[in-house]
Design an enzyme around this catalytic site. Structure first.
Site, short mmCIF file in Angstrom:
data_model
loop_
_atom_site.label_atom_id
_atom_site.label_comp_id
_atom_site.label_asym_id
_atom_site.label_seq_id
_atom_site.Cartn_x
_atom_site.Cartn_y
_atom_site.Cartn_z
N GLY A 145 0.83 -1.20 0.00
CA GLY A 145 0.00 0.00 0.00
C GLY A 145 0.86 1.25 0.00
O GLY A 145 1.75 1.40 -0.83
N ASP A 146 0.61 2.11 0.98
CA ASP A 146 1.40 3.35 1.09
C ASP A 146 2.33 3.32 2.29
O ASP A 146 2.70 4.34 2.84
CB ASP A 146 0.46 4.56 1.16
CG ASP A 146 -0.43 4.54 2.40
OD1 ASP A 146 -0.53 3.48 3.06
OD2 ASP A 146 -1.03 5.58 2.72
#
Length: 184
Positions: A145-146
């Site tokens: 993801g981030d």
């Protein structure tokens, strides 16, 4: 007349089986032995090519098993391995290290509002910016993801890790420009 070319073929088969270069086949003959030699050489070349492709694919898969395909950074698996090595080295050599966790604020909004292509480019740019703040010996990885992690090894002073964190924060205060979109 027949024994020598057959012995050459047998030697070539043995060389091929051992992974060595095939040489001295009776390729210039225009009879069954010549056709057999040419067929064997053709088969050996195809097998070698397929083996090379298989080895290349294995290397690629080994790389992908330890790296994020989007950013090409080490992934969680490789990060954990390096972290365990850093822990053991720090214990042995009485050295310090730091682990930082970086989560991109509002990344979900960028992805939802501007699309995954812009989101992917944002992750690449974020990784590039963080990488520029690190030493060659440090490890930047993407967990998914981030989420990113940074392993800073061989710290002489804990303030060194603070300096790196401040550089990263400064780089993230600069606007991100992806396609025609600018955001902070």
């Amino acid at each position: 007349m027949l024994a020598r070319p057959l012995n050459q073929m047998a030697t070539a088969v043995s060389a091929f089986e051992a992974g060595n270069t095939i040489a001295d086949l009776p390729l210039d003959r225009h009879d069954e032995i010549g056709r057999l030699a040419k067929s064997f050489l053709s088969m050996a070349n195809r097998l070698k090519s397929q083996l090379d492709q298989l080895q290349d694919r294995q290397l690629e898969l080994a790389y992908l098993a330890q790296h994020d395909p989007l950013t090409e950074l080490p992934n969680r698996l490789l990060f954990l391995d390096r972290l365990m090595q850093a822990i053991h080295q720090a214990q042995r050599e009485k050295k310090q290290f730091a682990v930082m966790f970086v989560d991109l604020d509002k990344f979900k909004e960028v992805n939802d509002r501007l699309g995954h292509a812009v989101g992917d480019e944002t992750l690449k740019l974020a990784a590039k910016r963080m990488h520029e703040c690190l030493r060659q010996t440090d490890t930047l990885s993407r967990l998914g993801g981030d989420e990113f992690t940074i392993l800073v090894e061989d710290l002489h002073n804990p303030a060194d890790a603070i300096g790196i964190a401040q550089k990263i924060i400064h780089f993230f205060e600069l606007p991100f420009v992806i396609d025609e979109h600018t955001f902070i």
